[in-house]
Scaffold this active site. Structure first.
Site: not given
Lengths: 261, 644
Positions: B45, B287, B333, B404, B428, B444
């Site tokens: 990734g 998103s 979030r 998530h 991650e 990212l």
């Protein structure tokens, strides 16, 4: 009220590339209209397991239409033939009670079958490895805003860069051609200033690799554009052909000595 | 429990000089000697792919592994919204210091300051690198890079490529990786899963893998091992992760001696499409960038079943704008997720089952026009319509929180090395940068910072100093590990019980969501800790698998991963139980503000829990040992987060 119904599936079963395959018939009962196509297959597989049978193998991962893992033919249409939709995003509300569906893997000599509906798309990786990049080692970049890119060209490059490498274009093409996949990367990088230094060698190398992998030739039937889940326009193939022609006939400067001193 | 301080190995000096200091202190490997070192990278990734490409560019001999059929399919590809960088291109007062501050605060003061500062510093290099690779970021008409705002920040520092930023960044890293594969510098092993880590004389020296097409179990030796294998959100069964995302690589490394830090720190994303039925296989994220132009609301009165369009303005509750006027719909979030749960718990949820809230674009469409909204979010709106059959240009979206991201992961020091020397963990899969809550557009950034700009230096420092003997896969430790992996695989293949792997996974997932999801309490966690070992025992007794070890066997792949989730789930609950405070995504119902302006908000306990909890594996069914890394905040002072 949620609609539920049943379907008859004819699924291509093949243990490996070396063994012969055949269609097997299954009934998918209690299909909910809110299920995705892959969730419908999950339920079929749970039933097969309960009966001690081998479940149907199919590639899938993100189930959001972006990773490009999934894809097979449904009644002869790649990803089931709904505009801009991968099979993982295709929902069962588009099907009717009692329909018969034929599920087959991508059929292309360049995509050997791995098992059932899963194929090997390694040829796509090798096409990228042959030149689908900008040679910029980590650490050697200039400031991001030092390379202005007109918005219209950035947007067009993004249209091409949206390719997910699923292989539907190849599967749907009567010639099994990989032009749309290859052209999408040639177009994405060729449109940007960053891609200019390697533009000629990129298109020559990628088209060469594409041919070496055993993909067919493009006869502009347009099936690829019609089934592309990211709706990449066939105009990129024309752009690639133009680039290829130009790169082929261009006189390229060739220094007598290398730069290593 | 032991109270043993872990050595985070952070350089001395002021925070803005630490990374420079470390880079200067590092031992270097002579360019001509780099090719003599073999490095294994597991995962392709943003973190693994960028690390493999960058190390190959430096000259190391790299082997890269992924379970997908191509490195281009790693789950980073699904990230939609964007990537943060402290470029201050918008001239709105952004700086490295502000990005650092926002990230530490957003993480609710449970991240390591020095790592976060370095992340903010490097953020600017990432954008430059990606632009140079040809990543088609959004642009202004003048040709400069465009930015958008994102949750948890009041500046516009997020770079994006439509709603496919992760895809474009990953393809940039993938193309760099393929360049190295084409040049023969990286050997790629797709459709190959890591099933064990091999440790020799206390150092990581290789891995054991299974070829997912032929079933062949193989040993691979190396001088260092890098895990960039992502998060473990699929322990909840339903999450926004790809179906294949798993904990196997990090969990098996944990069982070989790598401490696992803050496993209970998981992130719930507020904007996902609600669950539709019990056949549901995954949840789809919309998103967070949608919160820029969408307004979140529920009916003012409980039990209001009218259509959204029939509910007049005065009878709607725009609860985020009401409770958090400063940040409004852009609160972090964890705050947005809990507020949605609260509204639904009060009976004000919308849609089937009442577990949903509206995300409404009517006002933005009126103000900006449908064309502008289509340009910004067209692909997300299309995706919503494909899944739900509803047109979000006409009716509000329905959204609900879902798992998530996982902030927890293997413990690493400042150099990203785990407690096993020679094993590095990036992206991650490690625990280091996001504390108890990750801000949007930061994953990212971290994956690429680790892979492009941190690991390639720090691994050299390790290799330059580790003059161990050359070891190949014929060493006894590899043979033993192959034997162990083969035995477990054979045991699973021979299991002909009555329940499918998925049924066990769903059972575990539901239990984890109830006990260790958006809200946790002592009673629920204690009950889960009793239940999980029972499910695990049942799994090994009654799971059904198809035979066929020497071919593609997707049930076998899932079974191995679920077996690991069944162990990890227990550690998560244990960690959540011992962390007797609320912080970030870890919301303990016993710990909320009971009065004042912040009534009902999470209540941290900095006196007792200002540490990273790193768990040491002690053997099957043994209680794991807790090690604490104290966290100090010299630069961003501990305060209660306030988004009002």
């Amino acid at each position: 009220m949620t609609r539920t119904f049943s379907l008859t599936l004819h699924v291509w079963r093949q243990k490996s590339a070396k063994q012969a395959g055949q269609f097997a018939k299954y009934i998918a009962a209690n299909v909910s209209e809110h299920m995705s196509f892959l969730e419908m297959l999950d339920v079929v597989n749970q039933d097969l397991l309960a009966k001690g049978e081998d479940p149907i193998a199919f590639d899938h991962d993100c189930r959001e239409g972006i990773c490009g893992s999934c894809g097979f033919m449904v009644n002869g249409d790649a990803h089931g033939g709904h505009r801009g939709t991968t099979i993982c995003q295709l929902h069962m509300r588009h099907f009717k009670d009692g329909e018969e569906l034929w599920l087959e893997p991508w059929r292309s000599a360049a995509f050997p079958i791995v098992k059932d509906l899963a194929v090997d798309r390694g040829a796509f990786d090798r096409i990228i490895a042959s030149g689908g990049f900008v040679s910029v080692p980590t650490g050697s970049a200039v400031d991001g805003n030092a390379i202005p890119v007109p918005k219209t060209e950035a947007d067009l490059a993004m249209d091409a860069a949206a390719c997910i490498g699923c292989g539907a274009c190849v599967a749907m093409c009567p010639n099994s051609a990989a032009q749309l996949f290859t052209a999408a990367k040639v177009g994405h990088l060729g449109l940007l200033p960053q891609g200019q230094p390697e533009r000629d060698r990129r298109v020559l190398a990628m088209v060469g690799q594409m041919t070496a992998e055993g993909f067919g030739h493009c006869t502009s039937t347009g099936e690829c554009e019609a089934v592309c889940p990211k709706e990449i326009p066939i105009a990129f193939i024309a752009r690639m052909n133009r680039d290829y022609l130009e790169a082929s006939v261009k006189e390229r400067p060739q220094a007598n000595r290398g730069g290593s001193g | 429990m032991t109270l043993n301080a872990l050595n985070a190995n952070v350089p001395e000096g002021p925070i803005e000089k630490k990374w420079d200091t470390r880079r200067f202190e590092m031992k270097l490997v002579n360019p001509a000697n780099k090719r003599k070192y073999k490095v294994i990278v597991v995962g392709s990734g943003l973190a693994g792919g960028s690390a493999a490409a960058s190390m190959a560019e430096l000259g190391y001999d790299v082997d890269c592994f992924c379970y997908q059929d191509s490195p281009r399919r790693a789950h980073s590809i699904a990230a939609q919204g964007g990537i943060n960088a402290a470029k201050n291109y918008q001239n709105d007062g952004d700086s490295v210091w502000r990005l650092f501050y926002d990230t530490v605060k957003g993480g609710d003061y449970r991240a390591r300051e020095a790592n976060v500062y370095r992340l903010a510093q490097i953020s600017v290099n990432i954008i430059d690198q990606c632009v140079a690779q040809g990543v088609p970021f959004a642009r202004e008409y003048g040709g400069t890079l465009a930015n958008r705002s994102f949750g948890g920040a009041q500046v516009s520092r997020t770079f994006y490529a439509r709603g496919q930023t992760g895809q474009q960044l990953l393809l940039g890293a993938y193309q760099s990786l393929e360049r190295q594969i084409g040049a023969g510098k990286v050997k790629m092993h797709p459709r190959t899963e890591m099933l064990d880590l091999v440790v020799v004389d206390g150092r990581a020296r290789g891995i054991i893998t299974r070829d997912l097409v032929t079933g062949k179990i193989e040993a691979h030796a190396a001088d260092a091992v890098v895990l960039g294998t992502g998060g473990y959100g699929n322990v909840f069964y339903l999450s926004t992760n790809a179906k294949g995302c798993n904990t196997t690589a990090i969990w098996r490394a944990h069982k070989r001696g790598a401490h696992f830090a803050n496993p209970c720190f998981t992130q719930i994303h507020p904007t996902c499409i609600p669950v539709a039925g019990d056949y549901q296989s995954k949840l789809t994220l919309m998103s967070e960038s949608l919160r820029n132009d969408g307004r979140i609301w529920v009916p003012l009165k409980a039990g209001d079943t009218r259509k959204a369009s029939d509910i007049p303005e005065g009878e709607r509750d725009y609860y985020l704008e009401r409770r958090y006027p400063a940040f409004g719909n852009l609160v972090p979030r964890d705050v947005a997720s809990r507020a949605a749960k609260l509204a639904c718990d009060e009976g004000r949820g919308v849609g089937p089952g009442g577990r949903g809230v509206y995300l409404d674009f009517a006002e933005s469409i009126g103000r900006l026009g449908e064309a502008m909204i289509r340009e910004r979010y067209g692909n997300l709106f299309d995706m919503y319509e494909r899944i739900t059959g509803e047109n979000p240009y006409q009716v509000p979206m329905r959204i609900y929180p879902a798992i998530h991201y996982t902030m927890g992961g293997l413990w690493v020091d400042y150099d990203l090395m785990s407690t096993i020397p020679g094993m590095f963990v990036i992206g991650e899969a490690n625990f280091s940068d996001h504390g108890a809550n990750r801000l949007g557009a930061s994953a990212l950034m971290q994956g690429l910072a680790d892979g492009y700009f941190i690991l390639p230096y720090t691994i050299g420092n390790y290799l330059a100093q580790s003059k161990g003997p050359k070891i190949d896969a014929s060493h006894a430790a590899f043979k033993d590990a192959v034997k162990g992996v083969t035995a477990t695989t054979d045991k699973l293949l021979a299991s002909k019980g009555k329940r499918t792997v998925d049924s066990f996974h769903r059972e575990l997932g539901l239990l984890m969501w109830e006990a260790c999801g958006m809200a946790r309490n002592e009673a629920g966690l204690t009950a889960a800790l009793e239940k999980i070992p029972q499910i695990r025992a049942e799994f090994w007794k009654d799971v059904i698998l198809p035979s066929g070890g020497a071919e593609m066997n997707q049930e076998l792949e899932k079974a191995g991963r679920v077996a690991d989730f069944l162990e990890l789930g227990e550690l998560m609950c244990f960690d959540a139980l011992q962390r007797n405070e609320s912080c970030g995504g870890h919301f303990r119902e016993e710990h909320v503000e009971t009065e004042g302006a912040n009534k009902g908000e999470a209540k941290r306990d900095d006196d007792n829990y200002c540490y990273a909890a790193a768990w040491e594996y002690k053997g099957p069914d043994e209680r794991q040992a807790l090690h604490k890394e104290p966290l100090t905040f010299d630069n961003v002072h501990l305060t209660q987060r306030d988004y009002k």
